[in-house]
Design a protein around this motif. Structure first.
Motif, PDB file in Angstrom:
ATOM      1  N   THR A 108       0.846  -3.948  -1.092  1.00 17.37           N
ATOM      2  CA  THR A 108       0.510  -4.817   0.040  1.00 17.37           C
ATOM      3  C   THR A 108      -1.000  -4.909   0.244  1.00 17.37           C
ATOM      4  OG1 THR A 108       0.600  -3.031   1.687  1.00 17.37           O
ATOM      5  CG2 THR A 108       2.677  -4.162   1.171  1.00 17.37           C
ATOM      6  N   ASN A 109      -1.769  -4.222  -0.659  1.00 17.10           N
ATOM      7  CA  ASN A 109      -3.224  -4.167  -0.530  1.00 17.10           C
ATOM      8  C   ASN A 109      -3.626  -3.684   0.873  1.00 17.10           C
ATOM      9  OD1 ASN A 109      -5.869  -4.394  -1.387  1.00 17.10           O
ATOM     10  ND2 ASN A 109      -6.062  -6.519  -0.688  1.00 17.10           N
ATOM     11  N   PRO A 110      -3.259  -2.461   1.205  1.00 10.79           N
ATOM     12  CA  PRO A 110      -3.430  -1.941   2.563  1.00 10.79           C
ATOM     13  C   PRO A 110      -4.884  -1.772   2.999  1.00 10.79           C
ATOM     14  CG  PRO A 110      -2.870  -0.171   1.075  1.00 10.79           C
ATOM     15  CD  PRO A 110      -2.698  -1.441   0.299  1.00 10.79           C
ATOM     16  N   SER A 111      -5.074  -1.808   4.301  1.00 13.09           N
ATOM     17  CA  SER A 111      -6.402  -1.572   4.888  1.00 13.09           C
ATOM     18  C   SER A 111      -6.656  -0.064   4.984  1.00 13.09           C
ATOM     19  CB  SER A 111      -6.477  -2.177   6.286  1.00 13.09           C
ATOM     20  OG  SER A 111      -5.595  -1.482   7.168  1.00 13.09           O
ATOM     21  N   TYR A 112      -7.897   0.276   5.274  1.00  9.66           N
ATOM     22  CA  TYR A 112      -8.264   1.683   5.453  1.00  9.66           C
ATOM     23  C   TYR A 112      -7.419   2.323   6.556  1.00  9.66           C
ATOM     24  CZ  TYR A 112     -10.961   5.663   7.179  1.00  9.66           C
ATOM     25  OH  TYR A 112     -11.340   6.900   7.618  1.00  9.66           O
ATOM     26  N   GLU A 113      -7.227   1.601   7.658  1.00  9.75           N
ATOM     27  CA  GLU A 113      -6.454   2.119   8.789  1.00  9.75           C
ATOM     28  C   GLU A 113      -5.010   2.392   8.393  1.00  9.75           C
ATOM     29  OE1 GLU A 113      -8.524  -0.453   8.952  1.00  9.75           O
ATOM     30  OE2 GLU A 113     -10.099   0.477  10.174  1.00  9.75           O
ATOM     31  N   GLU A 114      -4.448   1.501   7.581  1.00  5.86           N
ATOM     32  CA  GLU A 114      -3.065   1.685   7.143  1.00  5.86           C
ATOM     33  C   GLU A 114      -2.929   2.898   6.213  1.00  5.86           C
ATOM     34  OE1 GLU A 114      -1.285  -2.862   7.184  1.00  5.86           O
ATOM     35  OE2 GLU A 114      -2.612  -2.258   5.550  1.00  5.86           O
ATOM     36  N   VAL A 115      -3.920   3.094   5.370  1.00  7.32           N
ATOM     37  CA  VAL A 115      -3.903   4.257   4.480  1.00  7.32           C
ATOM     38  C   VAL A 115      -3.970   5.552   5.291  1.00  7.32           C
ATOM     39  CG1 VAL A 115      -5.133   5.488   2.642  1.00  7.32           C
ATOM     40  CG2 VAL A 115      -4.887   3.009   2.541  1.00  7.32           C
ATOM     41  N   GLN A 116      -4.753   5.518   6.367  1.00  3.82           N
ATOM     42  CA  GLN A 116      -4.831   6.699   7.225  1.00  3.82           C
ATOM     43  C   GLN A 116      -3.467   7.035   7.833  1.00  3.82           C
ATOM     44  OE1 GLN A 116      -7.506   8.900   7.843  1.00  3.82           O
ATOM     45  NE2 GLN A 116      -8.146   7.810   6.009  1.00  3.82           N
TER      46      GLN A 116
END
Length: 212
Positions: free
Chosen positions: A29-37
């Motif tokens: 989904t090409n996640p954002s930094y916040e989503e990875v956190q």
């Protein structure tokens, strides 16, 4: 149950196939930094479950080793999406097994867990002399030094290392956490450590409390 709860449960139950499956769907989904956190926090919660199960006797040393390996795989998968933001890291920690001891299982589990918790980790390896700890602390100026040992001879080596840090004028600027079965409350006081633990998950909690 949310996907994060599913991930926490899968990590806690050591279901490697399910964890990897969830993560691969996630990174597509090409996640954002916040989503990875959020993913990392979910995995941290899963590791807490592993630690609790170990304390209760439901999991054994082999399970802890496997959980550390699983966590290392998780970090490797999501690391490309973390970027280079300095806000990622909560603090620096130098870890190593002290001189005279060649064991590294506990150290490696702890390393994986503090890395996932957001620390910048410098692992100097096993059977490390006082000078190796002193030189690395002087070089990277960490917040915490973690010393590991399984043999009883490691206790004297830990004390020598703490004394060496004092002599080098570095002890007052760091916290020292000791790990390994021989370390007790009395031994920790004798060595001059700030805390001790034989449980990697508990050790992470202690380290996080020091850098908040």
């Amino acid at each position: 149950m949310s996907k994060w709860d599913q991930l926490t449960k899968a990590v806690g139950e050591l279901e490697e196939k399910k964890v990897i499956e969830i993560l691969h769907k996630f990174i597509n989904t090409n996640p954002s930094y916040e989503e990875v956190q959020k993913v990392i926090k979910a995995c941290q919660a899963g590791m807490i479950i592993v630690g609790d199960c170990f304390e209760k006797g439901d999991y054994f040393v082999g399970d802890l080793i496997f959980s550390g390996e699983l966590l290392a795989k998780v970090i490797a998968i999501v690391k490309p999406f973390l970027g280079n933001s300095s806000s990622i890291k909560k603090g620096k920690i130098v870890i190593g097994t002290v001189q005279g001891d060649l064991h590294d299982i506990g150290k490696n589990i702890f390393k994986s867990m503090v890395d996932a918790a957001g620390f910048e980790v410098y692992d100097i390896g096993i059977d490390q002399p006082v000078s190796a700890f002193v030189n690395k602390v002087r070089e990277v100026q960490p917040d915490i030094v973690g010393m590991s040992g399984v043999l009883t001879v490691a206790l004297e080596a830990m004390k020598d290392t703490v004394d060496g840090l004092k002599e080098a004028g570095l002890r007052d600027d760091i916290k020292v956490i000791l790990g390994g079965n021989p370390v007790t409350k009395e031994a920790c006081a004798y060595i001059g450590g700030d805390a001790y633990t034989a449980n990697a998950a508990e050790g992470v909690k202690i380290c996080r409390s020091w850098v908040v």
